[in-house]
Design a protein around this motif. Structure first.
Motif, PDB file in Angstrom:
ATOM      1  N   ALA A  95       3.466  13.729   0.581  1.00  0.00           N
ATOM      2  CA  ALA A  95       3.893  12.861   1.532  1.00  0.00           C
ATOM      3  C   ALA A  95       5.280  12.121   2.112  1.00  0.00           C
ATOM      4  CB  ALA A  95       2.849  11.799   2.957  1.00  0.00           C
ATOM      5  N   PHE A  96       4.925  10.727   0.179  1.00  0.00           N
ATOM      6  CA  PHE A  96       6.629  10.676   0.235  1.00  0.00           C
ATOM      7  C   PHE A  96       7.665  11.576   0.247  1.00  0.00           C
ATOM      8  CE2 PHE A  96       9.451   8.610  -2.457  1.00  0.00           C
ATOM      9  CZ  PHE A  96       9.759   7.571  -2.299  1.00  0.00           C
ATOM     10  N   ALA A  97       7.680  13.025  -0.371  1.00  0.00           N
ATOM     11  CA  ALA A  97       8.900  13.719  -0.430  1.00  0.00           C
ATOM     12  C   ALA A  97       9.251  14.286   0.670  1.00  0.00           C
ATOM     13  CB  ALA A  97       8.287  15.170  -1.022  1.00  0.00           C
ATOM     14  N   SER A  98       8.256  14.522   2.344  1.00  0.00           N
ATOM     15  CA  SER A  98       8.803  14.697   3.249  1.00  0.00           C
ATOM     16  C   SER A  98       9.427  13.699   4.133  1.00  0.00           C
ATOM     17  CB  SER A  98       7.404  14.404   4.093  1.00  0.00           C
ATOM     18  OG  SER A  98       6.662  14.406   3.689  1.00  0.00           O
ATOM     19  N   GLU A  99       9.551  12.658   3.289  1.00  0.00           N
ATOM     20  CA  GLU A  99      10.192  11.665   4.213  1.00  0.00           C
ATOM     21  C   GLU A  99      10.680  10.734   2.871  1.00  0.00           C
ATOM     22  OE1 GLU A  99       7.665  11.459   7.768  1.00  0.00           O
ATOM     23  OE2 GLU A  99       7.607   9.984   7.620  1.00  0.00           O
ATOM     24  N   ALA A 100      11.667  11.547   2.082  1.00  0.00           N
ATOM     25  CA  ALA A 100      11.635   9.978   1.140  1.00  0.00           C
ATOM     26  C   ALA A 100      12.815   8.886   1.624  1.00  0.00           C
ATOM     27  CB  ALA A 100      12.413  10.847  -0.131  1.00  0.00           C
ATOM     28  N   ASP A 101      13.348   8.960   1.733  1.00  0.00           N
ATOM     29  CA  ASP A 101      14.466   7.973   2.307  1.00  0.00           C
ATOM     30  C   ASP A 101      13.405   6.823   3.524  1.00  0.00           C
ATOM     31  OD1 ASP A 101      16.161   9.083   1.103  1.00  0.00           O
ATOM     32  OD2 ASP A 101      16.917  10.425   3.174  1.00  0.00           O
ATOM     33  N   GLU A 102      12.724   7.335   4.233  1.00  0.00           N
ATOM     34  CA  GLU A 102      11.944   6.333   4.858  1.00  0.00           C
ATOM     35  C   GLU A 102      11.307   4.918   3.824  1.00  0.00           C
ATOM     36  OE1 GLU A 102      12.386   9.481   5.559  1.00  0.00           O
ATOM     37  OE2 GLU A 102      13.717   9.164   7.515  1.00  0.00           O
ATOM     38  N   TYR A 103       9.923   6.154   2.892  1.00  0.00           N
ATOM     39  CA  TYR A 103       9.337   5.153   1.939  1.00  0.00           C
ATOM     40  C   TYR A 103      10.670   4.592   1.308  1.00  0.00           C
ATOM     41  CZ  TYR A 103       4.951   7.819   3.579  1.00  0.00           C
ATOM     42  OH  TYR A 103       4.044   8.353   4.326  1.00  0.00           O
ATOM     43  N   SER A 104      10.932   5.174   0.892  1.00  0.00           N
ATOM     44  CA  SER A 104      12.371   4.251   0.004  1.00  0.00           C
ATOM     45  C   SER A 104      12.228   3.149   0.844  1.00  0.00           C
ATOM     46  CB  SER A 104      13.578   5.283  -0.426  1.00  0.00           C
ATOM     47  OG  SER A 104      12.738   6.242  -1.517  1.00  0.00           O
ATOM     48  N   ALA A 105      13.201   2.961   2.001  1.00  0.00           N
ATOM     49  CA  ALA A 105      12.978   1.685   2.807  1.00  0.00           C
ATOM     50  C   ALA A 105      12.117   1.251   2.523  1.00  0.00           C
ATOM     51  CB  ALA A 105      14.484   2.234   4.146  1.00  0.00           C
ATOM     52  N   ALA A 106      11.140   1.552   3.044  1.00  0.00           N
ATOM     53  CA  ALA A 106       9.851   1.160   3.365  1.00  0.00           C
ATOM     54  C   ALA A 106       9.534  -0.241   1.879  1.00  0.00           C
ATOM     55  CB  ALA A 106       8.679   1.385   4.078  1.00  0.00           C
ATOM     56  N   VAL A 107      10.026   0.528   1.271  1.00  0.00           N
ATOM     57  CA  VAL A 107       9.082  -0.164  -0.167  1.00  0.00           C
ATOM     58  C   VAL A 107      10.966  -1.291  -0.673  1.00  0.00           C
ATOM     59  CG1 VAL A 107       9.066  -0.220  -2.780  1.00  0.00           C
ATOM     60  CG2 VAL A 107       8.501   1.701  -1.089  1.00  0.00           C
ATOM     61  N   VAL A 108      11.722  -1.313  -0.028  1.00  0.00           N
ATOM     62  CA  VAL A 108      12.314  -2.359  -0.063  1.00  0.00           C
ATOM     63  C   VAL A 108      12.151  -3.647   0.935  1.00  0.00           C
ATOM     64  CG1 VAL A 108      15.028  -3.007  -0.018  1.00  0.00           C
ATOM     65  CG2 VAL A 108      14.910  -1.001  -0.539  1.00  0.00           C
ATOM     66  N   GLU A 109      11.924  -3.758   2.241  1.00  0.00           N
ATOM     67  CA  GLU A 109      11.846  -4.320   3.068  1.00  0.00           C
ATOM     68  C   GLU A 109      10.768  -4.889   2.678  1.00  0.00           C
ATOM     69  OE1 GLU A 109      11.901  -6.343   6.797  1.00  0.00           O
ATOM     70  OE2 GLU A 109      12.821  -4.341   5.515  1.00  0.00           O
ATOM     71  N   MET A 110       9.486  -4.180   2.119  1.00  0.00           N
ATOM     72  CA  MET A 110       7.958  -5.366   1.087  1.00  0.00           C
ATOM     73  C   MET A 110       8.981  -5.617   0.130  1.00  0.00           C
ATOM     74  SD  MET A 110       4.624  -3.221  -0.193  1.00  0.00           S
ATOM     75  CE  MET A 110       4.554  -2.782   1.763  1.00  0.00           C
ATOM     76  N   ALA A 111       9.781  -4.891  -0.500  1.00  0.00           N
ATOM     77  CA  ALA A 111      10.294  -6.317  -1.618  1.00  0.00           C
ATOM     78  C   ALA A 111      10.873  -7.838  -0.833  1.00  0.00           C
ATOM     79  CB  ALA A 111      10.819  -5.273  -2.209  1.00  0.00           C
ATOM     80  N   ARG A 112      11.260  -7.109  -0.029  1.00  0.00           N
ATOM     81  CA  ARG A 112      11.696  -8.927   0.598  1.00  0.00           C
ATOM     82  C   ARG A 112      10.754  -9.191   1.088  1.00  0.00           C
ATOM     83  NH1 ARG A 112      17.076  -7.775   2.746  1.00  0.00           N
ATOM     84  NH2 ARG A 112      17.718  -5.751   2.480  1.00  0.00           N
ATOM     85  N   ARG A 113       9.863  -9.011   1.485  1.00  0.00           N
ATOM     86  CA  ARG A 113       8.710 -10.149   1.917  1.00  0.00           C
ATOM     87  C   ARG A 113       7.763 -10.654   0.698  1.00  0.00           C
ATOM     88  NH1 ARG A 113       6.958  -9.206   7.381  1.00  0.00           N
ATOM     89  NH2 ARG A 113       8.861  -7.748   8.212  1.00  0.00           N
ATOM     90  N   ARG A 114       7.555 -10.087  -0.436  1.00  0.00           N
ATOM     91  CA  ARG A 114       7.511 -10.350  -1.624  1.00  0.00           C
ATOM     92  C   ARG A 114       8.469 -10.227  -2.520  1.00  0.00           C
ATOM     93  NH1 ARG A 114       1.570  -9.768  -0.468  1.00  0.00           N
ATOM     94  NH2 ARG A 114       1.512  -8.186   1.571  1.00  0.00           N
ATOM     95  N   PRO A 115       9.331 -10.991  -3.414  1.00  0.00           N
ATOM     96  CA  PRO A 115      10.494 -11.592  -4.251  1.00  0.00           C
ATOM     97  C   PRO A 115       9.586 -10.820  -4.999  1.00  0.00           C
ATOM     98  CG  PRO A 115       9.474 -13.280  -2.921  1.00  0.00           C
ATOM     99  CD  PRO A 115       8.582 -12.121  -2.472  1.00  0.00           C
ATOM    100  N   GLU A 116       8.780 -11.343  -5.502  1.00  0.00           N
ATOM    101  CA  GLU A 116       8.327 -10.937  -7.346  1.00  0.00           C
ATOM    102  C   GLU A 116       7.951  -9.342  -7.394  1.00  0.00           C
ATOM    103  OE1 GLU A 116       4.014 -11.175  -5.144  1.00  0.00           O
ATOM    104  OE2 GLU A 116       6.489 -12.293  -4.370  1.00  0.00           O
ATOM    105  N   LEU A 117       8.107  -8.733  -6.039  1.00  0.00           N
ATOM    106  CA  LEU A 117       8.219  -7.167  -6.656  1.00  0.00           C
ATOM    107  C   LEU A 117      10.138  -6.766  -7.423  1.00  0.00           C
ATOM    108  CD1 LEU A 117       6.240  -5.859  -3.240  1.00  0.00           C
ATOM    109  CD2 LEU A 117       5.709  -6.200  -6.031  1.00  0.00           C
ATOM    110  N   ILE A 118      11.208  -7.898  -6.961  1.00  0.00           N
ATOM    111  CA  ILE A 118      12.368  -7.474  -6.656  1.00  0.00           C
ATOM    112  C   ILE A 118      12.048  -6.633  -8.372  1.00  0.00           C
ATOM    113  CG2 ILE A 118      14.669  -7.666  -6.983  1.00  0.00           C
ATOM    114  CD1 ILE A 118      13.960  -9.124  -4.345  1.00  0.00           C
ATOM    115  N   GLN A 119      11.666  -7.897  -9.708  1.00  0.00           N
ATOM    116  CA  GLN A 119      11.698  -8.294 -11.152  1.00  0.00           C
ATOM    117  C   GLN A 119      10.960  -6.925 -11.606  1.00  0.00           C
ATOM    118  OE1 GLN A 119      13.399  -8.853 -12.629  1.00  0.00           O
ATOM    119  NE2 GLN A 119      12.862  -9.326 -14.715  1.00  0.00           N
ATOM    120  N   LEU A 120       9.463  -7.434 -11.086  1.00  0.00           N
ATOM    121  CA  LEU A 120       8.439  -6.460 -11.060  1.00  0.00           C
ATOM    122  C   LEU A 120       8.833  -4.442 -11.383  1.00  0.00           C
ATOM    123  CD1 LEU A 120       5.541  -5.731 -12.292  1.00  0.00           C
ATOM    124  CD2 LEU A 120       4.968  -6.436 -10.461  1.00  0.00           C
ATOM    125  N   LEU A 121       9.577  -4.295  -9.501  1.00  0.00           N
ATOM    126  CA  LEU A 121       9.653  -3.403  -9.745  1.00  0.00           C
ATOM    127  C   LEU A 121      10.768  -2.589  -9.801  1.00  0.00           C
ATOM    128  CD1 LEU A 121       7.603  -2.600  -6.331  1.00  0.00           C
ATOM    129  CD2 LEU A 121       6.895  -2.010  -8.649  1.00  0.00           C
TER     130      LEU A 121
END
Length: 622
Positions: free
Chosen positions: A459-485
Motif C-alpha cells: 500500500a505504501f509503495a503504490s502511493e509513496a509520495d502521498e504517504y510521505s506527505a501525510a507523515v509530514v502533515e501529522m508531524a506538524r500536528r504532533r511536534p514531538e514526532l519531528i525529533q522522534l522520527l
C-alpha cells in the motif's frame, strides 16, 4: 519584513513568553520556548501564514497559544519535547567529548603556561619560583593527585628533578616559545609516567587512584543500570502499543475508554523517545567499555616492558626508558577521559526521568486492568511473526526493493522514520509500529522505508509520495514526532535543538531563491603543449651529444671488508680519453747558390779554342 526585524520580533516574543511563564511559576529555557513557537506556527490548525508579516493580533495569539502549551505540565507532548531539548543540550558524542575535554584542559592551563614561557627570571628566587610553576603545571596537566597535598608535590618535584634539574632552566629559557610549550608537554608526560611506574612498583604514587580497578567496577554497573532503564522503557512502549492496537480494533466511541486515545499516543511517543535515547547512551557505554579494555591491556603490557627494562639493567639510557614513560602517561590519560565520559553518560539517566509521562499517566495496576489479560508482544516477537512474509518483486516491479541476501551492509541501511512503519502511522492515526526490514525495504527517492507487514509495504509503495506527505502533515500536528522520527529534513525551518538559538529566524519563510554566479574556463579543451619541445637546433644538438656520450659511460661498484654488510657503495667514472703529443721539430738553413762561368767557348781569332772556368760562388761565411 527584513531578517533583522524578524529576529527582533522573535526575540521579543520569546522574552514575553518567558516572562509570562515565570509569573505563573514556571522557569523555562529559551531553547524550549523557541521550539514551541516553531511548533505552534507549523501546526496547520492555528492558521499562521509565514508569507505575510505578523500583525499584533497574530503575535498576541501566538504568545497565548505557546503559554497555554508550556503551562500544561500534565501534557505528555510537553514532557517529550522537554526530554528532547534536555538530551540534545546535554548529550555529546564520544569524539566531541574528547575534543571538548582537551580544549577545557588547555584553557585551564593557558594562563600558567603563558607565565612559564614568558618568564624572564634572573635571580635565584625568580628561578626557584619558575621551577615551582613548572611543577604545578605538571601536576595540573596530569591530574595525578591534589596540587595542595604536600606529599604529592614532593614526589612530583623529585620526579621532575630526575629528568629536568634546576640547572637546565637557563637552557629552557633560551628556547623559543613553541619549543618551551613542547618541552613542558613532554616533561608532563615523562613525570606522570615515572609516578605511575612508582605506584605500580609500590614505591610511590601518592594520591593516585587505582583507575583501572575503579573502571572495572563502574563500567559493568553503568551497563547494568542502563539496560535496566531500557528494559523498563521498552516494557512501557510495548504495553502502550498493544493497548492502542486494542483501541483501534474495537473502533468504539472514545467515551468508553478511561484514557483518551490521543493521550495514549502521546505517552507512547514519550516511551519510544526515552527508549531511543537509552539505546544511544547504551551504545556509547559499550564502546567506552571496549576502549577501557583495550587501554587496560596496553597499560599492563607497557608496564611489564618498562619493569623489565628498568630492573634488568643498572643504568638505562633515557632514549630507551622515556618513550615507555610517555606511553604509560598517554594510556592513563585515555583511562581518565573514559572515566569522565562514563560519568557524563550515566548522569543523563536521572536527568531524563522527570520527563517520563508514560509511567505517570497510567500506573502498572491501571495498565493491567486496561490490557485485561491481553498478551503484549515485543518488537522482536512482532518481527519474528512477520518474518515469513516477503514482498514479491514481480508484483511491484516498478519499485526498487532491498533484501538482506541481495544488499551489502543491509543492517546499516538508514531507515526513514527510525525504522517505524509509515503506513501504520498514517492509517492508524499516529500509531507507531516497528518495521521489519526482512519483509523488504523500499527505496524511493534515495530514501529507505521499512514496514510492519507485506500489505503495508504494498500500500505504501503504490502511493509513496502521498504517504510521505501525510507523515509530514501529522508531524506538524504532533511536534514531538519531528525529533522522534528524524524529520528535520522535511521541515526546512526546523533544526535540531542543539543547533537552535533564541534569536533564530523562526517565522521567516524559507528562502527558495538566491543569487548565484558561475564562471566558465577560458580554455575548456585540454592543452597540447609539449614541454620537451626545443626550437633551437643547437640545443637539440647539445642534447644529442649528451645522450651519445652517455652510451660510453660505465658504472662500477666495489666493496671492501670494512664496508661489508653495512651499506651499498657505488661510484661512477668516465673512461680514459685518448691523448696525443708531438715531439718532432722542423728546422731549415740557407747556403750560397753555386755559380760557375765558362769563358772561351765561342771561339776567337786563333784557330784553337781555349776555355777558361771561373767560379763565381759566394763564400759561406760572407
Amino acid at each position: 519584513m527584513s531578517s533583522t526585524q524578524a529576529e527582533s520580533v522573535i526575540r521579543n516574543i520569546i522574552r514575553e513568553i518567558a516572562q509570562t511563564c515565570l509569573s505563573r511559576g514556571q522557569t523555562l529555557s529559551e531553547t524550549l520556548i523557541a521550539f514551541m513557537v516553531k511548533a505552534v506556527v507549523l501546526d496547520p490548525r492555528n492558521h499562521f501564514n509565514v508569507d505575510r508579516t505578523l500583525t499584533k493580533q497574530d503575535v498576541q495569539q501566538l504568545i497565548e497559544l505557546c503559554v497555554d502549551r508550556l503551562m500544561d505540565q500534565a501534557s505528555p507532548t510537553l514532557n517529550t519535547i522537554k526530554m528532547q531539548v534536555y538530551f540534545d543540550m546535554n548529550y555529546t558524542s564520544p569524539r566531541e567529548f574528547v575534543e571538548m575535554h582537551q580544549k577545557v584542559l588547555q584553557s585551564r592551563l593557558l594562563s600558567l603556561s603563558r607565565e612559564i614561557t614568558d618568564s624572564r627570571a634572573q635571580t635565584r628566587e625568580d628561578l626557584q619560583g619558575l621551577y615551582s610553576k613548572i611543577v604545578s603545571y605538571v601536576m595540573q596537566r596530569s591530574g595525578l593527585g591534589s596540587p595542595t597535598d604536600i606529599s604529592t608535590v614532593r614526589e612530583t618535584t623529585a620526579a621532575l628533578q630526575s629528568v629536568f634539574p634546576q640547572s637546565q632552566l637557563a637552557t629552557f629559557m633560551s628556547l623559543l616559545k613553541q619549543d618551551k610549550e613542547k618541552q613542558l608537554t613532554q616533561l608532563s608526560l615523562i613525570v606522570s609516567g615515572i609516578r605511575l611506574f612508582n605506584k605500580d612498583s609500590e614505591k610511590g604514587g601518592e594520591g593516585i587512584q587505582n583507575l583501572p580497578a575503579i573502571l572495572s567496577e563502574a563500567v559493568p554497573a553503568a551497563v547494568a543500570d542502563t539496560e535496566r532503564e531500557l528494559a523498563g522503557a521498552q516494557r512501557w512502549a510495548w504495553q502502550y502499543t498493544a493497548l492502542l492496537e486494542k483501541v483501534c480494533e474495537q473502533d468504539t466511541g472514545q467515551s468508553e475508554h478511561p484514557v483518551h486515545p490521543d493521550l495514549l499516543k502521546q505517552a507512547l511517543y514519550n516511551a519510544r523517545q526515552h527508549e531511543a535515547f537509552l539505546k544511544l547512551i547504551l551504545a556509547d557505554i559499550m564502546m567506552s567499555a571496549e576502549e577501557v579494555m583495550r587501554l587496560q591491556s596496553d597499560l599492563k603490557t607497557r608496564m611489564a616492558l618498562l619493569r623489565d627494562t628498568v630492573h634488568s639493567n643498572t643504568t638505562v639510557p633515557t632514549s630507551h626508558v622515556f618513550p615507555h614513560f610517555t606511553a604509560v602517561s598517554s594510556l592513563w590519560a585515555g583511562l581518565e577521559t573514559e572515566m569522565l565520559l562514563l560519568s557524563a553518560l550515566t548522569n543523563l539517566l536521572p536527568g531524563l526521568r522527570p520527563f517520563l509521562s508514560a509511567q505517570s499517566l497510567l500506573s502498572p495496576e491501571q495498565m493491567e486492568v486496561l490490557l485485561n489479560g491481553l498478551q503484549v508482544p515485543t518488537d522482536a516477537s512482532r518481527c519474528a511473526a512477520s518474518t515469513e512474509e516477503r514482498v514479491a518483486v514481480s508484483e511491484m516491479c516498478s519499485r526498487e526493493w532491498c533484501f538482506p541476501e541481495s544488499t551489502a551492509n543491509f543492517e546499516s541501511v538508514p531507515l526513514q522514520y527510525k525504522g517505524f512503519c509509515g503506513f501504520t502511522l498514517v492509517k492508524k492515526n499516529g500509531l507507531l509500529l516497528p518495521g521489519n526490514p526482512n519483509i523488504g525495504v523500499l527505496k524511493h527517492k534515495e530514501k529507505f522505508y521499512a514496514f510492519s507487514s507485506k500489505s503495508a509495504a504494498h500500500a505504501f509503495a503504490s502511493e509513496a509520495d502521498e504517504y510521505s506527505a501525510a507523515v509530514v502533515e501529522m508531524a506538524r500536528r504532533r511536534p514531538e514526532l519531528i525529533q522522534l522520527l528524524q524529520l528535520h529534513q522535511e521541515f526546512a525551518s526546523v533544526t535540531p535543538y542543539s543547533e537552535m538559538q533564541s534569536g533564530q529566524k523562526l517565522l521567516v519563510k524559507v528562502i527558495s531563491k538566491s543569487d548565484a554566479s558561475m564562471q566558465t574556463e577560458i580554455h575548456p579543451l585540454e592543452t597540447n603543449i609539449v614541454k620537451s619541445h626545443e626550437w633551437n637546433e643547437w640545443e637539440l644538438r647539445r642534447k644529442a651529444i649528451k645522450l651519445a656520450n652517455l652510451r660510453n659511460k660505465v658504472t662500477r661498484s666495489m666493496q671492501t671488508d670494512l664496508s661489508h654488510m653495512r651499506r651499498h657503495n657505488s661510484t661512477q667514472t668516465f673512461l680514459p680519453k685518448d691523448g696525443s703529443s708531438q715531439t718532432k721539430r722542423d728546422g731549415e738553413s740557407n747556403v750560397p747558390k753555386p755559380q760557375v762561368y765558362l769563358c772561351g767557348l765561342r771561339g776567337g781569332t786563333s784557330a784553337a779554342t781555349n776555355m777558361t772556368k771561373v767560379d763565381l760562388t759566394r763564400a759561406v761565411d760572407e
